[in-house]
Design a protein around this motif. Structure first.
Motif, short mmCIF file in Angstrom:
data_model
loop_
_atom_site.label_atom_id
_atom_site.label_comp_id
_atom_site.label_asym_id
_atom_site.label_seq_id
_atom_site.Cartn_x
_atom_site.Cartn_y
_atom_site.Cartn_z
N GLY A 18 0.82 -1.20 0.00
CA GLY A 18 0.00 0.00 0.00
C GLY A 18 0.85 1.25 0.00
N ALA A 19 0.42 2.24 0.72
CA ALA A 19 1.15 3.50 0.82
C ALA A 19 2.48 3.28 1.53
CB ALA A 19 0.31 4.52 1.58
N VAL A 20 3.43 4.14 1.23
CA VAL A 20 4.76 4.03 1.81
C VAL A 20 4.73 4.39 3.29
CG1 VAL A 20 7.12 4.89 1.68
CG2 VAL A 20 5.84 4.49 -0.40
N THR A 21 3.88 5.33 3.66
CA THR A 21 3.77 5.74 5.06
C THR A 21 2.33 5.62 5.51
OG1 THR A 21 3.31 8.05 4.58
CG2 THR A 21 5.62 7.43 4.73
N ASN A 22 2.12 5.81 6.80
CA ASN A 22 0.77 5.78 7.36
C ASN A 22 0.10 7.14 7.23
OD1 ASN A 22 2.10 3.55 8.24
ND2 ASN A 22 1.66 3.82 10.39
N LEU A 23 0.76 8.10 6.62
CA LEU A 23 0.28 9.46 6.62
C LEU A 23 -0.73 9.77 5.52
CD1 LEU A 23 3.64 11.29 7.38
CD2 LEU A 23 1.85 10.59 8.96
N TRP A 24 -0.97 8.86 4.59
CA TRP A 24 -1.91 9.12 3.50
C TRP A 24 -3.28 9.48 4.07
CZ3 TRP A 24 -2.16 10.24 -1.47
CH2 TRP A 24 -3.39 10.14 -2.10
N GLY A 25 -3.75 10.65 3.75
CA GLY A 25 -5.06 11.09 4.19
C GLY A 25 -5.15 11.49 5.65
N LYS A 26 -4.03 11.70 6.29
CA LYS A 26 -4.02 12.05 7.71
C LYS A 26 -4.86 13.30 7.99
CE LYS A 26 -0.87 13.17 11.50
NZ LYS A 26 0.53 13.33 11.88
N TYR A 27 -4.80 14.27 7.11
CA TYR A 27 -5.55 15.50 7.27
C TYR A 27 -6.73 15.57 6.31
CZ TYR A 27 -1.48 16.90 9.93
OH TYR A 27 -0.47 16.96 10.85
N GLY A 28 -7.15 14.44 5.80
CA GLY A 28 -8.23 14.39 4.82
C GLY A 28 -7.66 14.27 3.42
N ILE A 29 -8.50 13.93 2.49
CA ILE A 29 -8.07 13.77 1.10
C ILE A 29 -8.80 14.81 0.27
CG2 ILE A 29 -8.11 12.23 -0.89
CD1 ILE A 29 -7.87 9.91 1.10
N ILE A 30 -8.03 15.55 -0.51
CA ILE A 30 -8.64 16.54 -1.39
C ILE A 30 -8.48 16.09 -2.83
CG2 ILE A 30 -8.35 18.47 0.20
CD1 ILE A 30 -5.97 19.40 -1.48
N ARG A 31 -9.37 16.60 -3.68
CA ARG A 31 -9.36 16.28 -5.10
C ARG A 31 -9.29 17.58 -5.89
NH1 ARG A 31 -11.90 12.68 -2.26
NH2 ARG A 31 -11.89 10.50 -2.78
N GLU A 32 -9.19 17.46 -7.21
CA GLU A 32 -9.11 18.65 -8.05
C GLU A 32 -10.35 19.53 -7.89
OE1 GLU A 32 -7.71 18.15 -12.11
OE2 GLU A 32 -6.80 16.27 -11.50
N THR A 33 -11.47 18.93 -7.57
CA THR A 33 -12.71 19.70 -7.41
C THR A 33 -12.68 20.57 -6.15
OG1 THR A 33 -13.74 17.80 -6.33
CG2 THR A 33 -14.13 18.07 -8.68
N ASP A 34 -11.73 20.35 -5.26
CA ASP A 34 -11.61 21.14 -4.03
C ASP A 34 -10.74 22.39 -4.21
OD1 ASP A 34 -13.14 19.38 -2.41
OD2 ASP A 34 -11.42 18.02 -2.32
N MET A 35 -10.40 22.69 -5.45
CA MET A 35 -9.50 23.81 -5.71
C MET A 35 -10.04 25.12 -5.13
SD MET A 35 -7.93 24.81 -9.34
CE MET A 35 -6.56 25.90 -9.51
N GLU A 62 -1.67 26.99 -13.08
CA GLU A 62 -2.32 27.00 -11.75
C GLU A 62 -2.86 25.60 -11.43
OE1 GLU A 62 -6.19 29.05 -9.63
OE2 GLU A 62 -5.30 30.04 -11.37
N LYS A 63 -3.44 24.94 -12.42
CA LYS A 63 -3.96 23.58 -12.21
C LYS A 63 -2.83 22.59 -11.92
CE LYS A 63 -8.18 24.18 -14.81
NZ LYS A 63 -8.96 23.82 -15.99
N GLN A 64 -1.71 22.76 -12.62
CA GLN A 64 -0.56 21.89 -12.38
C GLN A 64 -0.02 22.08 -10.96
OE1 GLN A 64 0.21 19.50 -14.10
NE2 GLN A 64 -0.29 19.91 -16.21
N MET A 65 0.05 23.34 -10.54
CA MET A 65 0.52 23.63 -9.18
C MET A 65 -0.45 23.07 -8.14
SD MET A 65 3.38 25.15 -9.00
CE MET A 65 4.45 26.47 -9.44
N PHE A 66 -1.74 23.15 -8.42
CA PHE A 66 -2.72 22.62 -7.47
C PHE A 66 -2.57 21.11 -7.36
CE2 PHE A 66 -6.79 21.12 -5.84
CZ PHE A 66 -6.88 21.90 -4.71
N LYS A 67 -2.19 20.44 -8.42
CA LYS A 67 -1.96 18.99 -8.35
C LYS A 67 -0.81 18.69 -7.39
CE LYS A 67 -3.82 17.72 -12.84
NZ LYS A 67 -3.52 17.19 -14.18
N GLN A 68 0.24 19.51 -7.42
CA GLN A 68 1.35 19.33 -6.48
C GLN A 68 0.88 19.59 -5.05
OE1 GLN A 68 4.77 21.67 -7.55
NE2 GLN A 68 4.70 21.00 -9.68
N PHE A 69 0.09 20.65 -4.89
CA PHE A 69 -0.47 20.99 -3.58
C PHE A 69 -1.32 19.83 -3.07
CE2 PHE A 69 -4.13 22.66 -1.20
CZ PHE A 69 -3.49 23.34 -0.17
N MET A 70 -2.14 19.28 -3.95
CA MET A 70 -3.02 18.16 -3.61
C MET A 70 -2.20 16.95 -3.15
SD MET A 70 -6.05 17.15 -6.25
CE MET A 70 -4.96 16.23 -7.28
#
Length: 85
Positions: A18-35, A62-70
């Protein structure tokens, strides 16, 4: 014949990880629609971490940067907790 089975088993085992760490989604999961919902955090992150002014970015960049932010948000790898809220 044994080599073939061993390779198949190794490939299967790699796919189970699975994920490399246990931190995936620790603060919630955002998607592109949450921009727009995460606009203040995104703007602060752009200015402080990437040293980029949001006003100077074209839409596609801006969309590319938001993907990094996400990705940073979803993997909980921001340098500061202030970007989560």
């Amino acid at each position: 014949m044994k080599k073939k089975r061993k390779k198949k088993k190794e490939k299967f085992e790699r796919g189970k990880k699975g994920a490399v760490t246990n931190l995936w989604g620790k603060y919630g999961i955002i998607r592109e629609t949450d921009m727009w919902n995460k606009r203040p955090e995104f703007t602060a992150w752009l200015a402080e971490v990437k040293q980029v002014n949001l006003e100077s970015l074209p839409n596609w960049e801006e969309k590319q940067m938001f993907k990094q932010f996400m990705e940073d948000h979803n993997t909980a790898t921001f340098p500061s907790k202030k970007y989560y809220n």
